[in-house]
Design an enzyme around this catalytic site. Structure first.
Site, PDB file in Angstrom:
ATOM      1  N   VAL A  96       0.508 -12.608  -1.638  1.00 19.23           N
ATOM      2  CA  VAL A  96      -0.040 -13.709  -0.840  1.00 19.23           C
ATOM      3  C   VAL A  96      -0.405 -14.887  -1.737  1.00 19.23           C
ATOM      4  O   VAL A  96      -0.885 -15.911  -1.266  1.00 19.23           O
ATOM      5  CB  VAL A  96      -1.245 -13.230   0.009  1.00 19.23           C
ATOM      6  CG1 VAL A  96      -0.782 -12.220   1.053  1.00 19.23           C
ATOM      7  CG2 VAL A  96      -2.345 -12.619  -0.855  1.00 19.23           C
ATOM      8  N   HIS A 112       3.888 -10.799   3.709  1.00 26.25           N
ATOM      9  CA  HIS A 112       2.512 -10.391   4.028  1.00 26.25           C
ATOM     10  C   HIS A 112       1.573 -11.585   4.199  1.00 26.25           C
ATOM     11  O   HIS A 112       0.360 -11.422   4.101  1.00 26.25           O
ATOM     12  CB  HIS A 112       1.972  -9.444   2.937  1.00 26.25           C
ATOM     13  CG  HIS A 112       2.619  -8.094   2.959  1.00 26.25           C
ATOM     14  ND1 HIS A 112       2.480  -7.169   1.948  1.00 26.25           N
ATOM     15  CD2 HIS A 112       3.417  -7.497   3.893  1.00 26.25           C
ATOM     16  CE1 HIS A 112       3.172  -6.079   2.249  1.00 26.25           C
ATOM     17  NE2 HIS A 112       3.749  -6.252   3.408  1.00 26.25           N
ATOM     18  N   CYS A 139     -10.860 -24.549  15.151  1.00 21.07           N
ATOM     19  CA  CYS A 139      -9.401 -24.727  15.128  1.00 21.07           C
ATOM     20  C   CYS A 139      -9.067 -26.184  15.442  1.00 21.07           C
ATOM     21  O   CYS A 139      -9.487 -26.706  16.491  1.00 21.07           O
ATOM     22  CB  CYS A 139      -8.751 -23.793  16.142  1.00 21.07           C
ATOM     23  SG  CYS A 139      -6.961 -24.079  16.270  1.00 21.07           S
ATOM     24  N   SER A 181       4.653  -0.908  -6.136  1.00 25.86           N
ATOM     25  CA  SER A 181       4.531   0.547  -6.182  1.00 25.86           C
ATOM     26  C   SER A 181       5.376   1.218  -5.108  1.00 25.86           C
ATOM     27  O   SER A 181       5.553   2.436  -5.130  1.00 25.86           O
ATOM     28  CB  SER A 181       3.060   0.948  -5.985  1.00 25.86           C
ATOM     29  OG  SER A 181       2.608   0.500  -4.721  1.00 25.86           O
TER      30      SER A 181
HETATM   31  P1  OAD Z   1       0.502  -2.176  -6.016  1.00 27.07           P
HETATM   32  O1  OAD Z   1      -0.821  -2.451  -6.646  1.00 27.07           O
HETATM   33  O2  OAD Z   1       0.577  -1.066  -5.036  1.00 27.07           O
HETATM   34  O3  OAD Z   1       1.594  -1.899  -7.143  1.00 27.07           O
HETATM   35  C1  OAD Z   1       1.733  -2.732  -8.238  1.00 27.07           C
HETATM   36  C2  OAD Z   1       2.882  -2.217  -9.080  1.00 27.07           C
HETATM   37  O4  OAD Z   1       3.075  -3.144 -10.147  1.00 27.07           O
HETATM   38  C3  OAD Z   1       2.636  -0.854  -9.722  1.00 27.07           C
HETATM   39  O5  OAD Z   1       3.801  -0.038  -9.545  1.00 27.07           O
HETATM   40  C4  OAD Z   1       2.403  -1.162 -11.195  1.00 27.07           C
HETATM   41  O6  OAD Z   1       2.919  -0.148 -12.062  1.00 27.07           O
HETATM   42  C5  OAD Z   1       3.216  -2.434 -11.361  1.00 27.07           C
HETATM   43  N1  OAD Z   1       2.726  -3.314 -12.438  1.00 27.07           N
HETATM   44  C6  OAD Z   1       1.467  -3.524 -12.865  1.00 27.07           C
HETATM   45  N2  OAD Z   1       1.423  -4.416 -13.844  1.00 27.07           N
HETATM   46  C7  OAD Z   1       2.708  -4.819 -14.061  1.00 27.07           C
HETATM   47  C8  OAD Z   1       3.345  -5.725 -14.971  1.00 27.07           C
HETATM   48  N3  OAD Z   1       2.655  -6.431 -15.878  1.00 27.07           N
HETATM   49  N4  OAD Z   1       4.680  -5.841 -14.886  1.00 27.07           N
HETATM   50  C9  OAD Z   1       5.428  -5.123 -14.010  1.00 27.07           C
HETATM   51  N5  OAD Z   1       4.883  -4.255 -13.139  1.00 27.07           N
HETATM   52  C10 OAD Z   1       3.544  -4.104 -13.160  1.00 27.07           C
HETATM   53  O7  OAD Z   1       0.976  -3.565  -5.357  1.00 27.07           O
HETATM   54  P2  OAD Z   1       2.117  -3.794  -4.271  1.00 27.07           P
HETATM   55  O8  OAD Z   1       3.223  -2.821  -4.440  1.00 27.07           O
HETATM   56  O9  OAD Z   1       2.437  -5.242  -4.316  1.00 27.07           O
HETATM   57  O10 OAD Z   1      -0.528  -5.576   1.245  1.00 27.07           O
HETATM   58  O11 OAD Z   1       1.346  -3.476  -2.926  1.00 27.07           O
HETATM   59  C11 OAD Z   1       2.021  -3.651  -1.702  1.00 27.07           C
HETATM   60  C12 OAD Z   1       1.044  -4.124  -0.655  1.00 27.07           C
HETATM   61  O12 OAD Z   1      -0.070  -3.245  -0.604  1.00 27.07           O
HETATM   62  C13 OAD Z   1       0.419  -5.475  -0.930  1.00 27.07           C
HETATM   63  O13 OAD Z   1       1.220  -6.566  -0.519  1.00 27.07           O
HETATM   64  C14 OAD Z   1      -0.850  -5.423  -0.141  1.00 27.07           C
HETATM   65  C15 OAD Z   1      -1.283  -4.018  -0.481  1.00 27.07           C
HETATM   66  O14 OAD Z   1      -2.088  -3.391   0.452  1.00 27.07           O
HETATM   67  C16 OAD Z   1      -1.427  -6.137   2.084  1.00 27.07           C
HETATM   68  O15 OAD Z   1      -2.554  -6.450   1.743  1.00 27.07           O
HETATM   69  C17 OAD Z   1      -0.919  -6.310   3.460  1.00 27.07           C
END
Ligand code: OAD
Length: 239
Positions: A96, A112, A139, A181
């Site tokens: 976001v 998202h 609003c 992740s």
């Molecule tokens: P996560 O926090 O679940 O995952 C982050 C991923 O990034 C993990 O697999 C880490 O290993 C990896 N990571 C961390 N540091 C890194 C770096 N320097 N370089 C490369 N990779 C790195 O975040 P998201 O997968 O984005 O949704 O989470 C998905 C959604 O869950 C988000 O959009 C959010 C959350 O709830 C909402 O809020 C609707």
């Protein structure tokens, strides 16, 4: 490497980690510090809107001192390089934050939602808004008071751009997932969708994720290093 003209990149919080933005599920991540049910659901907003506003105001404030990192810049460079040759990069982000755009990328879909947008619960209108939000906001479209919410897709809500994202995956040559992740659907299912369409798939992540085995190839490391390296390789293959 086969010639590639059309790429879809799915990004998650990991691409912004080196910019100083918290991820969600790593040690010390946002979902360790806050209950999802308290801050990221429509029910949370109905029960305690002040807390929800504060949570997203903090996220917006954190962005004021955060800057795009080399991974964001490399994707913008790839977008330009493919565009100059009649190709296309589509960035589908779960983030976001606005770091892709500030890094120079233009073709970005925020599935998202966005921190710099608000939505009225009464009339449904969206507006760009970069300041702090609060319960008493009115609003500008329908005049409703207390109806302005962060324009974030909360748990239980439907992500944005679903049809466009599927169409982009259908027409790409390569699907790449960066810094996510793979814990949240539908984004987590896009690799399987890409494979069902016969596309090549690549994961770039700090460590193996739960879905790593779903990708044809996986490269591990910090996004700020491995994304520019991968982008350089792709650009070298371009005519
Ligand atoms: P996560 O926090 O679940 O995952 C982050 C991923 O990034 C993990 O697999 C880490 O290993 C990896 N990571 C961390 N540091 C890194 C770096 N320097 N370089 C490369 N990779 C790195 O975040 P998201 O997968 O984005 O949704 O989470 C998905 C959604 O869950 C988000 O959009 C959010 C959350 O709830 C909402 O809020 C609707």
């Amino acid at each position: 490497m086969a010639k590639i003209k059309n790429i879809v990149v799915l990004t998650g919080a990991g691409i912004s980690a080196e910019s100083g933005i918290n991820t969600f599920r790593d040690n010390g991540g946002l979902w360790e510090q806050h209950n999802i049910e308290d801050v990221a659901t429509p029910q949370a907003f109905a029960v305690n809107p002040g807390l929800v506003h504060r949570f997203y105001n903090e996220r917006r404030r954190a962005l004021e001192t955060a800057y795009p990192n080399p991974a964001h810049a490399a994707l913008a460079e790839l977008e330009a390089a493919l565009g100059e040759r009649g190709g296309l990069l589509t960035i589908v982000t779960q983030n976001v934050d606005n770091l892709h755009e500030r890094g120079g990328a233009k073709n970005v879909m925020h599935m998202h939602g966005r921190l710099h947008s608000v939505k009225c619960c009464l009339c449904g209108r969206r507006r760009d808004f970069g300041g702090a939000t609060h319960e008493g906001m009115k609003c500008g479209d329908c005049g409703g008071t207390g109806s302005i919410r962060p324009d974030i897709v909360w748990f239980g809500e439907i992500p944005h751009h679903m049809d466009e994202i599927e169409a982009a995956i259908l027409s790409c040559d390569l699907f790449v997932s960066i810094g996510t992740s793979g814990a949240v659907y539908p984004a987590a299912g896009y690799v399987q969708l890409a494979r069902s369409f016969g596309k090549q798939t690549l994961e770039l992540n700090l460590e193996s994720s739960g879905g790593s085995h779903l990708f044809h190839n996986s490269r591990l490391g910090k996004a700020g290093k491995i994304v520019p390296a991968w982008v350089n390789e792709i650009i070298k293959t371009l005519p």
